[in-house]
Design a protein around this motif. Structure first.
Motif, PDB file in Angstrom:
ATOM      1  N   GLY A 151       2.409   0.765   4.643  1.00 24.43           N
ATOM      2  CA  GLY A 151       2.454   1.814   3.473  1.00 24.43           C
ATOM      3  C   GLY A 151       3.222   1.889   2.694  1.00 24.43           C
ATOM      4  O   GLY A 151       3.473   3.343   2.444  1.00 24.43           O
ATOM      5  N   HIS A 152       4.646   1.691   3.005  1.00 23.17           N
ATOM      6  CA  HIS A 152       5.020   2.013   1.934  1.00 23.17           C
ATOM      7  C   HIS A 152       6.150   1.060   0.360  1.00 23.17           C
ATOM      8  O   HIS A 152       6.777   1.906  -0.009  1.00 23.17           O
ATOM      9  CB  HIS A 152       6.862   1.890   3.116  1.00 23.17           C
ATOM     10  N   LEU A 153       4.954   0.513   0.311  1.00 24.49           N
ATOM     11  CA  LEU A 153       4.991   0.707  -1.134  1.00 24.49           C
ATOM     12  C   LEU A 153       4.609   1.000  -1.944  1.00 24.49           C
ATOM     13  O   LEU A 153       2.807   1.528  -1.517  1.00 24.49           O
ATOM     14  CB  LEU A 153       4.643  -0.924  -1.624  1.00 24.49           C
ATOM     15  N   LEU A 154       5.041   2.633  -2.669  1.00 28.57           N
ATOM     16  CA  LEU A 154       3.532   3.027  -3.436  1.00 28.57           C
ATOM     17  C   LEU A 154       3.321   2.577  -4.941  1.00 28.57           C
ATOM     18  O   LEU A 154       3.975   2.005  -5.587  1.00 28.57           O
ATOM     19  CB  LEU A 154       4.954   4.387  -4.250  1.00 28.57           C
ATOM     20  N   SER A 155       2.377   2.986  -4.757  1.00 31.77           N
ATOM     21  CA  SER A 155       0.953   1.956  -5.615  1.00 31.77           C
ATOM     22  C   SER A 155       1.232   2.985  -7.256  1.00 31.77           C
ATOM     23  O   SER A 155       1.840   2.299  -8.074  1.00 31.77           O
ATOM     24  CB  SER A 155      -0.809   2.506  -5.469  1.00 31.77           C
ATOM     25  N   LYS A 156       1.842   3.921  -8.043  1.00 30.17           N
ATOM     26  CA  LYS A 156       1.995   4.358  -8.796  1.00 30.17           C
ATOM     27  C   LYS A 156       4.080   4.502  -8.996  1.00 30.17           C
ATOM     28  O   LYS A 156       4.220   5.298  -8.170  1.00 30.17           O
ATOM     29  CB  LYS A 156       1.770   5.480  -8.804  1.00 30.17           C
ATOM     30  N   VAL A 199       2.177  -9.452  -1.517  1.00 24.86           N
ATOM     31  CA  VAL A 199       2.892  -8.793  -1.439  1.00 24.86           C
ATOM     32  C   VAL A 199       1.618  -7.880  -0.223  1.00 24.86           C
ATOM     33  O   VAL A 199       1.644  -7.937   0.634  1.00 24.86           O
ATOM     34  CB  VAL A 199       3.935  -8.070  -1.751  1.00 24.86           C
ATOM     35  N   HIS A 212       5.705   8.631   7.312  1.00 23.84           N
ATOM     36  CA  HIS A 212       5.249   9.145   6.946  1.00 23.84           C
ATOM     37  C   HIS A 212       4.866  10.007   6.854  1.00 23.84           C
ATOM     38  O   HIS A 212       4.109  10.836   6.269  1.00 23.84           O
ATOM     39  CB  HIS A 212       3.802   8.417   7.156  1.00 23.84           C
ATOM     40  N   ASN A 218      -5.077   2.373 -10.199  1.00 26.55           N
ATOM     41  CA  ASN A 218      -3.404   3.328  -9.667  1.00 26.55           C
ATOM     42  C   ASN A 218      -2.617   2.902 -11.342  1.00 26.55           C
ATOM     43  O   ASN A 218      -0.910   2.908 -11.185  1.00 26.55           O
ATOM     44  CB  ASN A 218      -2.823   2.239  -8.565  1.00 26.55           C
ATOM     45  N   THR A 219      -2.782   2.406 -11.988  1.00 24.73           N
ATOM     46  CA  THR A 219      -1.781   2.533 -12.865  1.00 24.73           C
ATOM     47  C   THR A 219      -2.305   3.986 -13.856  1.00 24.73           C
ATOM     48  O   THR A 219      -1.044   3.714 -14.747  1.00 24.73           O
ATOM     49  CB  THR A 219      -2.354   1.366 -14.299  1.00 24.73           C
ATOM     50  N   LYS A 265       5.500  -3.114   2.168  1.00 25.02           N
ATOM     51  CA  LYS A 265       3.915  -3.211   2.403  1.00 25.02           C
ATOM     52  C   LYS A 265       2.808  -2.690   3.188  1.00 25.02           C
ATOM     53  O   LYS A 265       2.243  -1.640   3.488  1.00 25.02           O
ATOM     54  CB  LYS A 265       3.316  -4.078   1.306  1.00 25.02           C
ATOM     55  N   THR A 271       0.460   6.720   0.738  1.00 30.44           N
ATOM     56  CA  THR A 271      -0.246   6.063  -0.281  1.00 30.44           C
ATOM     57  C   THR A 271      -1.169   5.705   1.186  1.00 30.44           C
ATOM     58  O   THR A 271      -1.626   6.101   2.295  1.00 30.44           O
ATOM     59  CB  THR A 271       0.481   5.373   0.565  1.00 30.44           C
ATOM     60  N   ARG A 278      -5.261  -1.593 -20.920  1.00 29.76           N
ATOM     61  CA  ARG A 278      -5.534  -1.435 -19.791  1.00 29.76           C
ATOM     62  C   ARG A 278      -6.434  -1.731 -18.443  1.00 29.76           C
ATOM     63  O   ARG A 278      -6.837  -0.320 -17.957  1.00 29.76           O
ATOM     64  CB  ARG A 278      -3.830  -1.456 -18.637  1.00 29.76           C
ATOM     65  N   PHE A 328       0.479  -1.123  12.523  1.00 31.35           N
ATOM     66  CA  PHE A 328       0.161   0.526  12.969  1.00 31.35           C
ATOM     67  C   PHE A 328      -0.474   0.509  14.719  1.00 31.35           C
ATOM     68  O   PHE A 328       0.077   1.334  14.813  1.00 31.35           O
ATOM     69  CB  PHE A 328      -0.739   1.895  12.118  1.00 31.35           C
ATOM     70  N   ARG A 376       6.165   3.609  -9.930  1.00 29.64           N
ATOM     71  CA  ARG A 376       7.123   4.164 -11.228  1.00 29.64           C
ATOM     72  C   ARG A 376       8.308   5.609 -10.298  1.00 29.64           C
ATOM     73  O   ARG A 376       9.187   5.715 -11.148  1.00 29.64           O
ATOM     74  CB  ARG A 376       6.306   4.504 -12.530  1.00 29.64           C
ATOM     75  N   PHE A 377       6.762   6.053 -10.112  1.00 34.70           N
ATOM     76  CA  PHE A 377       6.992   7.678  -9.780  1.00 34.70           C
ATOM     77  C   PHE A 377       8.887   8.279  -9.365  1.00 34.70           C
ATOM     78  O   PHE A 377       9.626   8.941  -9.325  1.00 34.70           O
ATOM     79  CB  PHE A 377       6.091   8.803 -10.072  1.00 34.70           C
ATOM     80  N   VAL A 402       1.458  -0.737 -14.567  1.00 37.17           N
ATOM     81  CA  VAL A 402       0.783  -1.731 -13.798  1.00 37.17           C
ATOM     82  C   VAL A 402       1.843  -1.086 -12.077  1.00 37.17           C
ATOM     83  O   VAL A 402       2.833  -1.103 -11.957  1.00 37.17           O
ATOM     84  CB  VAL A 402       1.772  -2.859 -13.387  1.00 37.17           C
ATOM     85  N   GLY A 403       1.087  -1.549 -10.854  1.00 36.42           N
ATOM     86  CA  GLY A 403       1.085  -0.622  -9.897  1.00 36.42           C
ATOM     87  C   GLY A 403       2.424  -1.330  -9.375  1.00 36.42           C
ATOM     88  O   GLY A 403       2.404  -2.179  -9.317  1.00 36.42           O
ATOM     89  N   TYR A 404       2.624  -1.107  -7.964  1.00 32.45           N
ATOM     90  CA  TYR A 404       3.369  -1.726  -6.661  1.00 32.45           C
ATOM     91  C   TYR A 404       4.462  -1.985  -7.534  1.00 32.45           C
ATOM     92  O   TYR A 404       4.896  -3.123  -7.188  1.00 32.45           O
ATOM     93  CB  TYR A 404       2.158  -3.018  -6.036  1.00 32.45           C
ATOM     94  N   LEU A 408       0.294  11.993  -8.532  1.00 34.09           N
ATOM     95  CA  LEU A 408       1.259  11.721  -8.341  1.00 34.09           C
ATOM     96  C   LEU A 408       1.592  10.487  -7.139  1.00 34.09           C
ATOM     97  O   LEU A 408       1.277   8.586  -7.121  1.00 34.09           O
ATOM     98  CB  LEU A 408       2.576  11.847  -7.617  1.00 34.09           C
ATOM     99  N   THR A 433      -2.618   2.886   2.192  1.00 34.02           N
ATOM    100  CA  THR A 433      -2.416   1.919   3.766  1.00 34.02           C
ATOM    101  C   THR A 433      -2.363   2.894   4.608  1.00 34.02           C
ATOM    102  O   THR A 433      -2.173   2.431   5.585  1.00 34.02           O
ATOM    103  CB  THR A 433      -1.158   1.149   3.120  1.00 34.02           C
ATOM    104  N   ALA A 434      -1.066   3.817   4.669  1.00 35.25           N
ATOM    105  CA  ALA A 434      -0.670   4.941   5.806  1.00 35.25           C
ATOM    106  C   ALA A 434      -1.591   5.574   5.809  1.00 35.25           C
ATOM    107  O   ALA A 434      -1.818   5.879   7.270  1.00 35.25           O
ATOM    108  CB  ALA A 434       0.663   5.450   5.149  1.00 35.25           C
TER     109      ALA A 434
END
Lengths: 337, 337, 337, 337
Positions: free
Chosen positions: B231-236, C128, A232, A7-8, B228, A58, A2, A96, B238-239, B28-30, A207, A60-61
């Motif tokens: 800014g509340h869609l975390l890139s990682k 998104v 946030h 961010n993966t 999104k 994040t 990959r 924002f 999975r965690f 894969v992120g997001y 993380l 974006t935030a």
């Protein structure tokens, strides 16, 4: 194999260990914990000046909260057409800031030039009928994998400041730029005139942790309220702060970015004349053509098109934990194209 | 000895282990990762129906994003005067919804009654001049440490739905309410008519993880874009998803809330006639008086005043990892008052 | 001798008389008056179809309220770089829509082409992470004094509708375009696919009156609430509605625009090879050069630069009440340059 | 016989004549005309101090633009439960301010007391978790037809200012209050500490004209941009400014409000013990009961219920042009009840 995005990546061991180490006993929430209370000091030491630093989860935030602090609702924010804030945040700056307008500009190799900014600002009519120039936002490393030199940032900030605008730096890959530049973190930020940086750690091993670092502390006024209001401010702030402290204090920012940059450089060298932009961070932009992309994908390499699929361009990103053998395989495949 | 809030608590071992277990290789992120992709299924199984579930890192984000999905900018959202969304989120619902107005109501022991809601809604003038009734938001467990019975929620939802309003449940302490009620999670949510719940895990043992669970899946339409954009869609992702999966699948939600509730019950019993509200979750509200508060604080107990300091009331919260010896000491001190 | 803008014009006698005629007795406020209640019928007859029509006092309000109805906060609105909504409304669309983003495009002679729109929309990533294409806004007459032909509007609307976007027309100078085109008002609006038009009367002789006319009546849903909430529902609505009724029913829209267009045409002819765009309405864009502009100004002609002062371009606007002798003098001066 | 509201009234002859008188020749748009440029001077003379004054067309715009200037998005605005901004503007303050929260308080006879305000503000927790007290808004005349005395306004302003809040006055019926009080306009505004007033003319004889008058000129900073951005800067500004100039300079404000107040006083006297609040302006609140309301309506009197229909209360409003014979008939009917 990959190469989608950094961010993966996984969490680097030192940072996960820091989260675990912070996990004992009760700690007062919402930032009144010992970890969060060290953020200003530790990030101030990193940047070599007094700062106010705020953790969020994040990028974006971080970007949008910073910009909403810099721009009124009727403000104009200048950035490049390919800026993350313009392309990849679903209009977050407009949300924002309650409607500030992004003014999109063109640049070379991902860089906004001071001359172009000056020309654009000086042509902006002075009137109640237009949005009001408020801020400039640049990315370091840039969205095209290059790095602004200190003199370039200084020139941009001078253009902005002399016209009453503030300067924001989207440092989602700031560590990668630093590694390439070999300069002190202060040299491309506050010493050059940057007012506030979104200092990313997530892509480079955390993380979920980004610091909004204000060098211009007079601007902090309403940031804290905007952060809370936007959901946030983490209740268990210690765990995001602990990530940032470990990221900076343990030096993993340097090691992780160093590996990612080295991997990207090798990919860039293998790409040879197909390379679209200098490789100065951990992203590589390559003109592969439809056949080239298909060939690489058939060989198991995963990556995103860059721009329209028909353009033939691809983006290859090396993460902090990118497997060197995958990189070697990719380089071989690129050379064989 | 801290009884400030359950957000002072640590991460429970199973959840931290789940984060560590998810930390291998590139994902894969997001949200396009295997953990996130199981959220709908796992939370659907928990609630006993098909759901769409979205992870975010804070309760304020969960509540406000849900409410912005339910209410237009000119909407009215009905809640109690002591609602978290009204008192503790710095106006977040107004921010996320672009101006929806909270309509504050009075209740007994933290509960909004169906009759009061019906009376208020039926008295609302039908006109373009007023905000338009759009949603009701109730907390479960309530802000005063009680729990709505299934029939109470059903009655509220019927009043709301027959008048065209949607119902949101702030479930920051939903597990605590479930433990007390002993009912199925579906009984006080979708079976009773709730459209969407902010299902909290952070206070009850997670690092930072809340799920916004839509039972009314027709409402999901714009939630993902709002998340999104905020800014509340975390890139990682999975965690955060791994925390929620562990929280539900391992059953720690039950164990953790069970301990916290038991501790609170003991404190409530020790408080005796000083108790202000029934203890049906993990919060205890006590009339201590100025002297009582001073005495407890002198003895090393930390807690917040409830309401104005002069009121003499205090809030004592038991966390999932509250030290039983501290609780015993507190009970002894309360008895001795 | 003022050629600044058609908003410098006076109120035409028929419209002022209509205001005076409506000024007897008490009338119920906020639109429940006999004048306002005829708007749908009278504007429907004008356009040749059933419509819902709403009066407001300014073009910025008309445009932005219409666009906020067409676009969610995370929407993208496509328009030309020189669009009034982009350049002259201080970011109003972003304010009314709570953050929708304008996507600026280039066109020839003030017109957005269907092909360019299709190419841009088809290249927009589906994700998104980006703002979501929601609406197209075109000006008729255009900002450069030209007029879209019915087939051009039809082609644009087809591109938009097949991709799920709505179409808004900024008709601040709609009457001027109609006069030039000589077509039925429906031919360049609803028959061509336009969903909603800001139908201006102010520039063409009203005191302050614009109608937002919905051909797609399914979109009206929240317009009325947004209008009230934005302070654009006039309490004494009869006086703005009376202006619109007189404007349409008395035919002054035709006479006034006819005069303005004729004056502009003469100016355009006098400008000869200096003309930058075809004159199809009441605005004339001329390459005068610094010397030419100075010479005209010295001779008493008042007008605005077009674009940067250094560009040498000027905009000359003929109002509905433009003094023919001033126009003759201007033509003579242009010829003499 | 209509007693619905003073916004059902006509335009008074002097004001319509002023509009007509301004209707000659071309005038530069958007406020750069001779009428608008006299606003500061004329309104400054009226209030007896230097002011900055801005014309808009509606009271909702005046109030909300003023409040958005006084409050950040995370601000709290204190007002009475019956305030026009809370009940009758469809949430406009939340829209213009991007989410500021109204904090509703109770008062007697439409007045907010300084003591209640002080108590509420002093009980407000100091924390990032709550909205931040920013402004107080009071109506003069009040929503219940009474008038604040200068000393009452002074006391309120002192409470507000010493705690860092600004004070806004909704003066939709300011002239009516002045007539009753017999004091100088400055006595209940800037001398008492008011920062900005929405000074209404529409209800009292204008076509559509309200002035936002800033006594605290340091606050003007972003008002002009917010007004433009909200579509409330009229292009042909001369016609709204001319109304305001005529309203103040010709003295019709005094004559019109004098008549309306006198009519209301007579109605109030006829209502006798049914009167709910002192009549100090042009509104009368009467406990009629269901039978009384039905009886009056059967006799041809039109008016609105006040509060829930079941309450039996009614609001009777006398306009500046209220027919004296209708008032006599109403008085007779009230006496006969």
């Amino acid at each position: 194999m990959r190469f989608f995005s950094d961010n993966t990546a996984s969490i680097c061991p030192e940072i996960l260990a820091a989260v675990a180490a912070a996990n004992h006993g009760l700690a007062v929430g919402y930032g009144d914990d010992p970890w969060t209370q060290r953020l200003d000091e530790v990030l101030g030491a990193f940047f070599g000046t007094e700062v106010r630093a705020f953790a969020v989860a994040t990028g974006t935030a971080a970007n949008s909260l910073a910009l909403a602090t810099l721009s009124p609702p009727y403000g104009a924010i200048y950035c490049l057409t390919e800026a993350h804030i313009a392309c990849d945040e679903c209009g977050a700056p407009g949300f924002f800031s309650a409607g500030a307008q992004l003014e999109l500009m063109e640049g070379e190799h991902g860089k906004l030039s001071a001359a172009a900014l000056a020309a654009t600002l000086d042509a902006h009519p002075v009137s109640v009928h237009t949005v009001q120039p408020a801020a400039v936002s640049i990315s370091q490393a840039t969205e095209l994998g290059t790095a602004y030199r200190p003199a370039e940032v200084t020139a941009l900030c001078e253009v902005a400041h002399t016209r009453g605008l503030h300067v924001h730096m989207d440092g989602a890959r700031f560590a990668n730029a630093l590694i390439y530049l070999g300069c002190h973190p202060g040299d491309v930020t506050w010493r050059a005139g940057v007012d506030v940086i979104s200092f990313g750690a997530t892509k480079n091993g955390a993380l979920a942790a980004e610091a909004v670092v204000f060098f211009n502390r007079g601007l902090v006024r309403d940031f804290e309220l905007r952060r809370k209001r936007a959901g946030h401010l983490l209740s268990k702030s210690r765990f995001v702060s602990a990530q940032l402290l470990a990221y900076v204090e343990s030096g993993v920012w340097r090691r992780n970015a160093g590996h990612a940059n080295a991997m990207a450089r090798r990919i860039g060298e293998a790409a040879g004349p197909r390379l679209l932009h200098p490789v100065e961070a951990n992203e590589v932009f390559v003109a592969l053509g439809a056949a080239g992309k298909a060939s690489l994908r058939a060989a198991g390499f995963e990556f995103y098109d860059w721009g329209a699929p028909a353009s033939g361009a691809a983006r290859l990103v090396a993460a902090w934990d990118q497997d060197e053998r995958h990189v070697e395989a990719l380089c071989a495949a690129l050379t064989a194209l």
